[in-house]
Design an enzyme around this catalytic site. Structure first.
Site, mmCIF file in Angstrom:
data_model
loop_
_atom_site.group_PDB
_atom_site.id
_atom_site.type_symbol
_atom_site.label_atom_id
_atom_site.label_comp_id
_atom_site.label_asym_id
_atom_site.label_seq_id
_atom_site.Cartn_x
_atom_site.Cartn_y
_atom_site.Cartn_z
ATOM 1 N N TYR A 67 0.826 -1.214 0.000
ATOM 2 C CA TYR A 67 0.000 0.000 0.000
ATOM 3 C C TYR A 67 0.852 1.253 0.000
ATOM 4 O O TYR A 67 1.953 1.256 0.512
ATOM 5 C CB TYR A 67 -0.895 0.002 1.242
ATOM 6 N N SER A 69 -13.153 -5.172 1.018
ATOM 7 C CA SER A 69 -13.987 -4.543 -0.014
ATOM 8 C C SER A 69 -15.476 -4.863 0.163
ATOM 9 O O SER A 69 -16.154 -5.252 -0.786
ATOM 10 C CB SER A 69 -13.525 -4.952 -1.412
ATOM 11 N N LEU A 95 -17.758 -2.908 0.289
ATOM 12 C CA LEU A 95 -18.513 -1.988 -0.574
ATOM 13 C C LEU A 95 -18.128 -2.155 -2.038
ATOM 14 O O LEU A 95 -18.429 -1.295 -2.868
ATOM 15 C CB LEU A 95 -18.281 -0.535 -0.136
ATOM 16 N N GLY A 112 -16.139 0.532 -3.345
ATOM 17 C CA GLY A 112 -16.916 1.770 -3.274
ATOM 18 C C GLY A 112 -18.158 1.763 -4.125
ATOM 19 O O GLY A 112 -19.011 2.647 -4.013
ATOM 20 N N LEU A 116 -20.834 -0.084 -4.085
ATOM 21 C CA LEU A 116 -22.110 -0.260 -3.390
ATOM 22 C C LEU A 116 -22.562 1.000 -2.650
ATOM 23 O O LEU A 116 -23.681 1.044 -2.137
ATOM 24 C CB LEU A 116 -22.023 -1.438 -2.418
ATOM 25 N N GLY A 123 -23.076 3.546 -4.355
ATOM 26 C CA GLY A 123 -23.902 4.137 -5.405
ATOM 27 C C GLY A 123 -23.264 5.321 -6.105
ATOM 28 O O GLY A 123 -23.831 5.848 -7.073
ATOM 29 N N LYS A 124 -22.061 5.714 -5.691
ATOM 30 C CA LYS A 124 -21.490 6.947 -6.244
ATOM 31 C C LYS A 124 -20.994 6.809 -7.676
ATOM 32 O O LYS A 124 -20.729 7.823 -8.331
ATOM 33 C CB LYS A 124 -20.357 7.444 -5.350
#
Length: 350
Positions: free
Chosen positions: A53, A238, A240, A243, A245, A247-248
């Protein structure tokens, strides 16, 4: 905050694990300090990172996230014993990390020392293999014949796993790491490490972190059942779906500064027409129940039988606070039935 046992380790970890992969690219030291301080104040005692990372990975950001955590630890030495730090050795394929070579026992030993230096710590609580040396059915490769295990040299794989596990054992004896875990692996990988540990009196796998969400529930029930009965903690990453999920990204949106606005090493493999249909359906359910889409997805993940601690990350404090509230939200029978109906329509949308 609920606490759950990290497999057979005896450690009690918070139901929320603070993910850190944005620190060093999308977030700076100040941001990370703010997130860590907030999370600890809310009862979180578990932070996950990796030598690879920040993400998306690059030569310029390699090791930066561990350095950021190390900076925080150096300024809060009195809290080290209260925080469970998990990190990971990168697998093969990244040319700027050990020339892209696969994981070996020698690589494990060197990587542990380097991580300890960056983390400014005498020990690592949970040391994980980021992904196995063989090609595993992760990162969108879970469809039939995208991997070909029949072409793998199983004996060579097992020999390599034993070499890795022996190095893990040496690090445990030296006090450099406390426990050993896997990531992005399979039931065969889990079982092989368990068998090798028993045969050679080496450290047992105590955890595995795999991608798991409303868009990617393939580990239920088979791998998760194995984790439950072998006393291995299951740590979804993860939750989401990168990311999605939240909705963005619906309708092709790419908000500035978000992860999907950056070049992705694996590509945007979660971005499919079926995924967008599923996300829209979940977002509609969330709205009807006065939840955000992210809260819905995280609350669902948290209540899955066998889930120990869910790894969440955020680029803003507003996102982090929103995500935290999800873990105190009960899901009614009616709401779970609505979610299940969508999950049955879109069991594997990417």
């Amino acid at each position: 905050m609920e606490y759950r046992r990290l497999g057979s380790s005896g450690l009690q970890v918070s139901q929320i694990c603070l993910g850190s992969m944005t620190w060093g690219l999308q977030n700076n030291q100040h941001d990370a300090d703010e997130q860590i301080n907030f999370a600890l104040a809310k009862g979180v005692n578990f932070i996950d990172t990796a030598e690879m990372y920040a993400v998306p990975p690059s030569p310029d950001t390699y090791g930066k996230t561990e350095q950021i955590i190390g900076s925080w630890l150096s300024r809060h030495k009195e809290k080290r014993a209260d925080v469970i730090i998990a990190t990971k050795i990168a697998g093969g394929g990244l040319p700027w990390i050990r020339g892209g070579a696969p994981i070996t026992g020698q690589a494990v030993s060197a990587a542990i020392d380097a991580s300890l230096q960056r983390l400014q710590s005498d020990y690592i609580d949970l040391y994980q293999l980021h992904w196995p040396n063989r090609v595993s059915p992760h990162f969108g490769k879970h469809w039939p014949n995208l991997t070909t295990p029949s072409k793998e040299d199983g004996s060579a794989e097992v020999d390599g796993m034993l070499d890795i596990l022996q190095a893990i054992g040496d690090a445990v004896k030296a006090g450099k790491i406390r426990h050993f875990g896997l990531s992005d692996d399979t039931p065969w990988g889990i079982q092989t490490y368990l068998r090798l540990a028993e045969l050679h009196n080496l450290p047992k796998v105590v955890s595995i972190q795999n991608e798991f969400s409303l868009l990617h529930s393939k580990d239920w029930p088979y791998l998760i059942e194995q984790c439950i009965h072998e006393d291995i903690a299951y740590l979804p990453w993860s939750p989401l779906a990168g990311g999605a999920l939240s909705g963005k990204y619906l309708g092709g949106a790419r908000p500035e500064g978000t992860r999907w606005s950056l070049v992705q090493r694996q590509g945007l493999f979660r971005d499919t027409p079926l995924s967008n249909e599923a996300i829209k359906a979940y977002a509609d359910i969330a709205a009807r129940h006065q939840l955000t889409p992210a809260q819905l997805a995280l609350a669902w993940c948290n209540q899955i039988d066998g889930v120990t601690s869910t790894i969440i990350g955020a680029t803003s404090m507003a996102q982090l606070k929103e995500n935290f509230t999800a873990f105190s939200l009960p899901l009614s029978a009616e709401l779970k039935a609505e979610i299940d109906a969508v999950l049955k329509r879109y069991p594997a949308p990417f």
